[in-house]
Design a protein around this motif. Structure first.
Motif, PDB file in Angstrom:
ATOM      1  N   GLY A 113      29.979  27.760  19.455  1.00 40.93           N
ATOM      2  CA  GLY A 113      30.454  29.137  19.435  1.00 40.93           C
ATOM      3  C   GLY A 113      31.273  29.447  20.672  1.00 40.93           C
ATOM      4  O   GLY A 113      31.473  28.619  21.551  1.00 40.93           O
ATOM      5  N   ILE A 114      31.736  30.667  20.714  1.00 40.14           N
ATOM      6  CA  ILE A 114      32.530  31.140  21.843  1.00 40.14           C
ATOM      7  C   ILE A 114      31.625  32.045  22.662  1.00 40.14           C
ATOM      8  O   ILE A 114      30.980  32.943  22.124  1.00 40.14           O
ATOM      9  CB  ILE A 114      33.758  31.926  21.349  1.00 40.14           C
ATOM     10  CG1 ILE A 114      34.649  31.028  20.503  1.00 40.14           C
ATOM     11  CG2 ILE A 114      34.540  32.490  22.516  1.00 40.14           C
ATOM     12  CD1 ILE A 114      35.781  31.750  19.846  1.00 40.14           C
ATOM     13  N   ILE A 161      37.942  36.119  29.401  1.00 40.33           N
ATOM     14  CA  ILE A 161      39.064  35.404  30.032  1.00 40.33           C
ATOM     15  C   ILE A 161      40.305  35.478  29.149  1.00 40.33           C
ATOM     16  O   ILE A 161      41.416  35.751  29.628  1.00 40.33           O
ATOM     17  CB  ILE A 161      38.676  33.937  30.333  1.00 40.33           C
ATOM     18  CG1 ILE A 161      37.652  33.903  31.474  1.00 40.33           C
ATOM     19  CG2 ILE A 161      39.910  33.103  30.693  1.00 40.33           C
ATOM     20  CD1 ILE A 161      37.054  32.542  31.727  1.00 40.33           C
ATOM     21  N   VAL A 162      40.157  35.286  27.842  1.00 38.73           N
ATOM     22  CA  VAL A 162      41.299  35.355  26.920  1.00 38.73           C
ATOM     23  C   VAL A 162      41.895  36.761  26.910  1.00 38.73           C
ATOM     24  O   VAL A 162      43.116  36.939  26.955  1.00 38.73           O
ATOM     25  CB  VAL A 162      40.877  34.912  25.499  1.00 38.73           C
ATOM     26  CG1 VAL A 162      41.938  35.257  24.476  1.00 38.73           C
ATOM     27  CG2 VAL A 162      40.585  33.416  25.485  1.00 38.73           C
ATOM     28  N   ILE A 212      47.511  40.389  31.007  1.00 39.31           N
ATOM     29  CA  ILE A 212      48.501  40.036  32.029  1.00 39.31           C
ATOM     30  C   ILE A 212      49.856  39.758  31.379  1.00 39.31           C
ATOM     31  O   ILE A 212      50.897  40.233  31.851  1.00 39.31           O
ATOM     32  CB  ILE A 212      48.018  38.826  32.861  1.00 39.31           C
ATOM     33  CG1 ILE A 212      46.840  39.243  33.740  1.00 39.31           C
ATOM     34  CG2 ILE A 212      49.147  38.246  33.710  1.00 39.31           C
ATOM     35  CD1 ILE A 212      46.118  38.084  34.400  1.00 39.31           C
ATOM     36  N   LEU A 213      49.870  39.012  30.294  1.00 43.28           N
ATOM     37  CA  LEU A 213      51.127  38.715  29.593  1.00 43.28           C
ATOM     38  C   LEU A 213      51.778  39.979  29.036  1.00 43.28           C
ATOM     39  O   LEU A 213      52.995  40.151  29.117  1.00 43.28           O
ATOM     40  CB  LEU A 213      50.883  37.705  28.476  1.00 43.28           C
ATOM     41  CG  LEU A 213      50.524  36.288  28.917  1.00 43.28           C
ATOM     42  CD1 LEU A 213      50.154  35.422  27.713  1.00 43.28           C
ATOM     43  CD2 LEU A 213      51.663  35.667  29.694  1.00 43.28           C
ATOM     44  N   ALA A 214      50.982  40.872  28.482  1.00 48.71           N
ATOM     45  CA  ALA A 214      51.524  42.111  27.917  1.00 48.71           C
ATOM     46  C   ALA A 214      52.130  42.988  29.012  1.00 48.71           C
ATOM     47  O   ALA A 214      53.225  43.538  28.841  1.00 48.71           O
ATOM     48  CB  ALA A 214      50.434  42.875  27.175  1.00 48.71           C
ATOM     49  N   SER A 215      51.442  43.129  30.132  1.00 45.22           N
ATOM     50  CA  SER A 215      51.984  43.981  31.207  1.00 45.22           C
ATOM     51  C   SER A 215      53.250  43.373  31.800  1.00 45.22           C
ATOM     52  O   SER A 215      54.183  44.098  32.154  1.00 45.22           O
ATOM     53  CB  SER A 215      50.934  44.210  32.286  1.00 45.22           C
ATOM     54  OG  SER A 215      50.618  43.001  32.939  1.00 45.22           O
ATOM     55  N   THR A 216      53.323  42.063  31.893  1.00 50.38           N
ATOM     56  CA  THR A 216      54.523  41.401  32.391  1.00 50.38           C
ATOM     57  C   THR A 216      55.697  41.626  31.451  1.00 50.38           C
ATOM     58  O   THR A 216      56.810  41.907  31.894  1.00 50.38           O
ATOM     59  CB  THR A 216      54.274  39.889  32.567  1.00 50.38           C
ATOM     60  OG1 THR A 216      53.155  39.703  33.436  1.00 50.38           O
ATOM     61  CG2 THR A 216      55.480  39.190  33.145  1.00 50.38           C
ATOM     62  N   SER A 217      55.457  41.538  30.153  1.00 50.73           N
ATOM     63  CA  SER A 217      56.559  41.742  29.200  1.00 50.73           C
ATOM     64  C   SER A 217      57.035  43.191  29.211  1.00 50.73           C
ATOM     65  O   SER A 217      58.229  43.450  29.092  1.00 50.73           O
ATOM     66  CB  SER A 217      56.150  41.315  27.796  1.00 50.73           C
ATOM     67  OG  SER A 217      55.109  42.128  27.307  1.00 50.73           O
TER      68      SER A 217
END
Length: 177
Positions: A11-12, A19-20, A26-31
């Motif tokens: 499982g996860i 973390i995901v 972080i990726l969304a705010s950078t874009s």
């Protein structure tokens, strides 16, 4: 008691999910920040292009290019096909009509930036033709030709907003943010 590990029960964990989600944030705010920078760069490009076009137009008029009074150097700014275009015309303004307003000129930007006449609440440029709105700026020697110039300022509604003001008596223009 012995703990038994069941086969096939992978499982996860909650830590992996956190973390995901953090990485996606972080990726969304950078874009989002990059999109803001692109809008800023587009607005800067429009202002620079209009400024240099007006400078070139003024220089041509001062140095006698098409110095006959009827023929005047003219800068047209239009909205056509979901974009804004600028075009320098050297034409007899007595025969000037909407057919000269085509998208043959330099494309300034698409419709993410709005260009208006005179102020932030002024008339927005629309498709030329029946009732279309466009900006027409004409020089006659060293000053704006009032009979043909239909604006006192060009308002560029981008990030940030700019205004290019025309000083009719001197033929100069200046940019303000």
């Amino acid at each position: 008691m012995k703990k038994r590990k069941l086969l096939g029960q992978n499982g996860i964990t909650l830590v992996e999910i956190i973390i995901v989600i953090a990485i996606i944030g972080i990726l969304a705010s950078t874009s989002v920040m990059m999109i803001g920078h692109l809008h800023y760069a587009n607005t800067q490009k429009v202002v620079r292009t209009l400024d240099s076009s007006l400078d070139a137009l003024r220089t041509m008029a001062q140095h006698g290019c098409q110095a006959i009074a009827v023929y005047i150097r003219l800068l047209c700014l239009i909205y056509k096909d979901n974009g804004y275009y600028t075009r320098v015309l050297s034409d007899n303004l007595g025969s000037f009509d909407d057919t000269k307003l085509t998208s043959d000129g330099t494309k300034l930007c698409n419709n993410t930036i709005k260009i208006r006449k005179d102020s932030s609440t002024g008339e927005e440029l629309t498709e030329p033709g029946a009732g279309g709105t466009f900006i027409k700026i004409a020089y006659k020697k060293t000053a704006f030709y009032d009979d043909c110039t239909n604006v006192n300022a060009i308002y560029i509604d981008g990030v940030p907003a700019y205004t290019i003001r025309l000083v009719k008596d001197t033929g100069r223009h200046f940019t303000e943010q």
